[in-house]
Motif scaffolding. Sequence first.
Motif, PDB file in Angstrom:
ATOM      1  N   THR A 158       0.966   9.271  -1.073  1.00  0.00           N
ATOM      2  CA  THR A 158      -0.443   8.194  -0.001  1.00  0.00           C
ATOM      3  C   THR A 158       0.237   8.371   1.613  1.00  0.00           C
ATOM      4  O   THR A 158       1.568   8.749   1.047  1.00  0.00           O
ATOM      5  N   VAL A 159      -0.541   8.327   2.317  1.00  0.00           N
ATOM      6  CA  VAL A 159       0.002   8.553   3.847  1.00  0.00           C
ATOM      7  C   VAL A 159      -0.267   7.171   3.661  1.00  0.00           C
ATOM      8  O   VAL A 159      -0.997   6.503   3.751  1.00  0.00           O
TER       9      VAL A 159
ATOM     10  N   TRP B  86       5.137   5.055  12.629  1.00  0.00           N
ATOM     11  CA  TRP B  86       4.689   6.011  12.051  1.00  0.00           C
ATOM     12  C   TRP B  86       4.534   6.358  10.923  1.00  0.00           C
ATOM     13  O   TRP B  86       4.564   5.887   9.709  1.00  0.00           O
ATOM     14  N   PRO B  87       3.627   7.706   9.910  1.00  0.00           N
ATOM     15  CA  PRO B  87       3.845   8.108   9.095  1.00  0.00           C
ATOM     16  C   PRO B  87       4.645   8.569   8.044  1.00  0.00           C
ATOM     17  O   PRO B  87       5.421   8.901   8.132  1.00  0.00           O
ATOM     18  N   VAL B  88       4.049   8.235   6.880  1.00  0.00           N
ATOM     19  CA  VAL B  88       5.199   8.350   5.995  1.00  0.00           C
ATOM     20  C   VAL B  88       4.356   8.110   4.243  1.00  0.00           C
ATOM     21  O   VAL B  88       3.271   8.117   4.968  1.00  0.00           O
ATOM     22  N   LEU B  89       4.873   9.648   3.395  1.00  0.00           N
ATOM     23  CA  LEU B  89       4.261   9.761   2.081  1.00  0.00           C
ATOM     24  C   LEU B  89       5.336   9.483   0.949  1.00  0.00           C
ATOM     25  O   LEU B  89       6.394   9.317   1.470  1.00  0.00           O
ATOM     26  N   CYS B  90       4.416   8.754   0.637  1.00  0.00           N
ATOM     27  CA  CYS B  90       4.658   7.905  -0.719  1.00  0.00           C
ATOM     28  C   CYS B  90       4.379   8.472  -1.952  1.00  0.00           C
ATOM     29  O   CYS B  90       3.015   9.033  -1.709  1.00  0.00           O
ATOM     30  N   ASP B  91       4.775   8.350  -2.575  1.00  0.00           N
ATOM     31  CA  ASP B  91       4.817   8.487  -4.148  1.00  0.00           C
ATOM     32  C   ASP B  91       3.901   7.549  -5.019  1.00  0.00           C
ATOM     33  O   ASP B  91       3.619   6.866  -4.523  1.00  0.00           O
ATOM     34  N   SER B  92       3.455   7.702  -5.765  1.00  0.00           N
ATOM     35  CA  SER B  92       3.102   6.609  -6.833  1.00  0.00           C
ATOM     36  C   SER B  92       3.123   5.939  -7.078  1.00  0.00           C
ATOM     37  O   SER B  92       2.570   4.449  -7.142  1.00  0.00           O
ATOM     38  N   ASN B  93       5.018   5.260  -7.165  1.00  0.00           N
ATOM     39  CA  ASN B  93       5.507   3.743  -7.083  1.00  0.00           C
ATOM     40  C   ASN B  93       5.441   3.643  -5.187  1.00  0.00           C
ATOM     41  O   ASN B  93       6.272   2.729  -5.944  1.00  0.00           O
ATOM     42  N   ASN B  94       4.855   4.271  -4.591  1.00  0.00           N
ATOM     43  CA  ASN B  94       4.692   4.089  -3.161  1.00  0.00           C
ATOM     44  C   ASN B  94       5.984   3.886  -2.627  1.00  0.00           C
ATOM     45  O   ASN B  94       6.884   3.427  -1.282  1.00  0.00           O
ATOM     46  N   GLN B  95       7.375   4.501  -3.095  1.00  0.00           N
ATOM     47  CA  GLN B  95       8.864   5.292  -2.524  1.00  0.00           C
ATOM     48  C   GLN B  95       8.086   6.552  -1.348  1.00  0.00           C
ATOM     49  O   GLN B  95       7.181   7.170  -2.048  1.00  0.00           O
ATOM     50  N   CYS B  96       8.944   6.329  -0.516  1.00  0.00           N
ATOM     51  CA  CYS B  96       9.227   7.015   0.362  1.00  0.00           C
ATOM     52  C   CYS B  96       9.627   8.450  -0.018  1.00  0.00           C
ATOM     53  O   CYS B  96      10.985   8.063  -0.379  1.00  0.00           O
ATOM     54  N   VAL B  97       8.915   8.788  -0.074  1.00  0.00           N
ATOM     55  CA  VAL B  97       8.909  10.660  -0.669  1.00  0.00           C
ATOM     56  C   VAL B  97       9.249  11.725   1.138  1.00  0.00           C
ATOM     57  O   VAL B  97      10.133  13.213   0.899  1.00  0.00           O
ATOM     58  N   ALA B  98       8.818  11.454   2.116  1.00  0.00           N
ATOM     59  CA  ALA B  98       8.873  12.075   3.156  1.00  0.00           C
ATOM     60  C   ALA B  98       8.726  11.255   4.224  1.00  0.00           C
ATOM     61  O   ALA B  98       7.231  10.849   4.333  1.00  0.00           O
ATOM     62  N   VAL B  99       9.388  11.281   5.853  1.00  0.00           N
ATOM     63  CA  VAL B  99       8.559  10.991   6.771  1.00  0.00           C
ATOM     64  C   VAL B  99       7.596  12.212   7.441  1.00  0.00           C
ATOM     65  O   VAL B  99       8.735  13.798   7.869  1.00  0.00           O
ATOM     66  N   ILE B 100       6.821  12.404   8.111  1.00  0.00           N
ATOM     67  CA  ILE B 100       6.244  13.116   8.145  1.00  0.00           C
ATOM     68  C   ILE B 100       7.103  13.998   9.341  1.00  0.00           C
ATOM     69  O   ILE B 100       6.840  13.615  10.735  1.00  0.00           O
ATOM     70  N   ASN B 101       7.146  14.914   9.424  1.00  0.00           N
ATOM     71  CA  ASN B 101       7.541  15.619  10.793  1.00  0.00           C
ATOM     72  C   ASN B 101       8.859  15.693  10.987  1.00  0.00           C
ATOM     73  O   ASN B 101       9.544  16.368  11.792  1.00  0.00           O
ATOM     74  N   VAL B 102       9.058  14.799   9.986  1.00  0.00           N
ATOM     75  CA  VAL B 102      10.698  15.042   9.969  1.00  0.00           C
ATOM     76  C   VAL B 102      11.991  15.536   8.904  1.00  0.00           C
ATOM     77  O   VAL B 102      12.501  16.078   9.085  1.00  0.00           O
ATOM     78  N   ALA B 103      11.588  14.590   8.214  1.00  0.00           N
ATOM     79  CA  ALA B 103      12.562  15.058   6.893  1.00  0.00           C
ATOM     80  C   ALA B 103      11.795  14.369   5.403  1.00  0.00           C
ATOM     81  O   ALA B 103      11.107  13.936   5.238  1.00  0.00           O
ATOM     82  N   VAL B 104      12.600  15.338   4.591  1.00  0.00           N
ATOM     83  CA  VAL B 104      12.319  15.149   2.851  1.00  0.00           C
ATOM     84  C   VAL B 104      13.380  14.835   2.241  1.00  0.00           C
ATOM     85  O   VAL B 104      13.716  14.852   2.349  1.00  0.00           O
ATOM     86  N   ALA B 105      13.077  13.742   1.447  1.00  0.00           N
ATOM     87  CA  ALA B 105      13.924  13.465   0.532  1.00  0.00           C
ATOM     88  C   ALA B 105      14.729  14.252  -0.221  1.00  0.00           C
ATOM     89  O   ALA B 105      14.205  15.826  -1.228  1.00  0.00           O
TER      90      ALA B 105
END
Length: 441
Positions: free
Chosen positions: A366-367, A402-421
Amino acid sequence: MVNSAVNKFCIQLCDSIAQQWSAAMAGRCILSVGLSGGLDSVVLLHALTLLRHRLPLEVSAIHVHHGLSRYADEWAAFCQQLCASWSVPLKIVKVDVCVAGEGVEAAARKVRYQVYADSEADAVVLAHHRDDQIETFFLGALRGGGLRSLSAMPAVRKLTEHTALWRPLLHFSRQQLQAYADEMQLVHIEDDSNSNCAYLRNWLRLDGLFHWREHLPNLDTQIEAVVGRLQDELALLDEVVEADWAMIHAQQQGFQIPLWRTLSGVRRRQQLRLFAHKNCLGMSTAAALIEFERQLMESKNGAQWSLPQACIIYYDSRLWIDRHEVNRQWRWFGLLPVACRQLVAAHYLHWNQHSFGLAEIIAEWTVRQVHVQDTIVLRGGRKKVKKLLQERKIPPFMRAVWPVLCDSNNQCVAVINVAVATDIGVVNGWMPFMEDLPIRL
């Protein structure tokens, strides 16, 4: 060919249009006439239908149905009948004129030109003539306009990326167009609102300019010459302004304030106006512009310039746009939270290969908008997402949404355009990217 029985002036008008097309519009063969049904647009359309046999032109017409007059349906029907008799394709567009802080004429013009901008023609052709040009000059003067306003209407200007606006009748008077219509026995409609002197333009046409012309018989010729000189000066100004714009945007690094500061005051302010214009933000008072310029010269971080559509904010030596409606800032914002595959399908989200990114793309992740408690695992440990955005020099108003990408547990795995966990990232992986966000990789 034009029939030999047509008088010399009719031939002259058609020849003038043909010469203008060859000089400035050659290659733009698909033309659409803005047809109101009045004298001017009927004459223009008729002349272009004659020229179809002489030039490689495709001629159609657009009638904007404003719905402001009780005769609006009759006008649309007249245009339909006229175009059918001349074998001209016609598009009738009904619009809603919303008067919000502006007069009826201005509001109607705004929606009409939006219809023209939506045209697929190479050029939208309008029937403004010399009398219109002179009235426009005086309107600009009476309303306190600057050089651009006093320059009135150019014969050709860019309407959209693909469509030009062309006015081939600017050197012909309304009296001459009437003579053409009489000779060719053209029927046209009369807009009843044209006799209403509550509108400033109508007052000028029917009363105000009459007294000037009594005292100055050559008024029209003199004003036409003035407008021509002003248009030359405006063209020169535009060349300087665009050269300054290119200079302060050197190497595609955005609006570079240090380079902007090297300009003179008048050129600095012109660049700020151009920045607002190019981003469709509207304009403020002169005092507000001067104050913003002063703060930029003093490097006042967080300085704001309030405009009708947004605030321009100075932060980290850059100009940022904070639109009053976030959905207008980013068209995808209203979709959040949403599966990333949907944003990809809508062409809002892209996956770019990066030196460090995600090992795989999970379409169901999810974004969503960043939350205050969001954290992400980085090389130095877990960090608040908003703290990361602050370190990357993202201004406060953007950090909040700012938009973030989250996994199935709603944990942030990436900050769009900025960084990946870092705990799930790999070398040469995939980075989620949105083109309308600042690039901070």
